[in-house]
Design an enzyme around this catalytic site. Sequence first.
Site, PDB file in Angstrom:
ATOM      1  N   SER A 128      -5.259  -4.460  -1.233  1.00 18.16           N
ATOM      2  CA  SER A 128      -5.698  -3.166  -1.748  1.00 18.16           C
ATOM      3  C   SER A 128      -4.935  -2.808  -3.012  1.00 18.16           C
ATOM      4  CB  SER A 128      -5.447  -2.074  -0.696  1.00 18.16           C
ATOM      5  OG  SER A 128      -5.630  -0.786  -1.232  1.00 18.16           O
ATOM      6  N   TYR A 153      -0.466   2.658   4.856  1.00 19.00           N
ATOM      7  CA  TYR A 153      -1.577   1.734   4.609  1.00 19.00           C
ATOM      8  C   TYR A 153      -1.201   0.728   3.525  1.00 19.00           C
ATOM      9  CZ  TYR A 153      -6.005   0.044   2.725  1.00 19.00           C
ATOM     10  OH  TYR A 153      -7.006  -0.767   2.243  1.00 19.00           O
TER      11      TYR A 153
END
Length: 336
Positions: A128, A153
């Site tokens: 990501s 995350y």
Amino acid sequence: MRVLVTGAAGFIGFHVSRHLLARGNTVLGIDSLNDYYDIALKQARLAELGKLGGRFAFKQVDFSNHVALEAALDGEDFDRIVHLGAQAGVRYSIENPRAYLQANLAGHLNMIEIGRNRRVEHLVYASSSSVYGGNDALPFRVEDRVDHPLSLYAATKKADELMSETYAHLYRIPQTGLRFFTVYGPWGRPDMAMWLFTKAIFDGQPIKVFGEGRMRRDFTYIDDIVAGVVACLDNPPADDGVVKAGGSISPHRIYNIGNNRSEDLGEMIALIEQACGRPAERRMLPMQPGDVRDTFADIGAIQRDLGYEPRTSIVDGVPLFVNWYREYHGLATRSW
């Protein structure tokens, strides 16, 4: 070629699976079908894949449970893996951190263990753009240090990259990690800003604009993401001792996949308003914990190695999403 796709009922997994099927590959999809967002949307995606013929098979399994995963894959053959399943969402990682520990850390380890034991030709996995965290230098480059994540995350995605590097070194498993930048498009996720804004406008509700609207994102249309994923899948990194994108000398590389443009959040909202045919009431709010103010992908590495070129600007992509949203929810072409 038979490809195992994790997160096949998810946004990117669905589109990658559909592309692979359309070009003649066989796909084994797995997904836990958890309730992070509307399961009906995930089931609708699977139904679409089921219409593409008998080369798609699906198994519902939680890949973070290694016993269940190994049982589900017993007797199944596949050549390559596209690991797109994960617990997504920056803000939700603050509310439910243990879900990220299980899905993104244990789950990633389980998938690279599957790759090792099956001796797969290539494992492509989703990282990501969030790993860039508090980096100030734009655009973000795969050569940049990513030591200061702003959310759990992001930390789990960085940890996934490190685990993959270790397995590439120890077991010479060819792997490619992809740092996706703000993916949007038809069949997207209901927790993403573009969906939330579109829904609010059609429902006559105000939209929540975080960061007082002073945020920029590298919005990447789903077809461009799929093109990058498939180009990587078809071209495993060589185990030749040469330094790869991201710095590894093992058969492991890291690429950014973005649109190579940083767009103002207000411009994206204006395009949604235009496509919806109605102005939005904007409620300006401060930055959310864990959020990054600006993202911008340097895609030089994947351009150089694989000839990747994004093709869809937000001017073209946003109306495509809104039109799909309107059709999916049975909304009239113009309600106002």
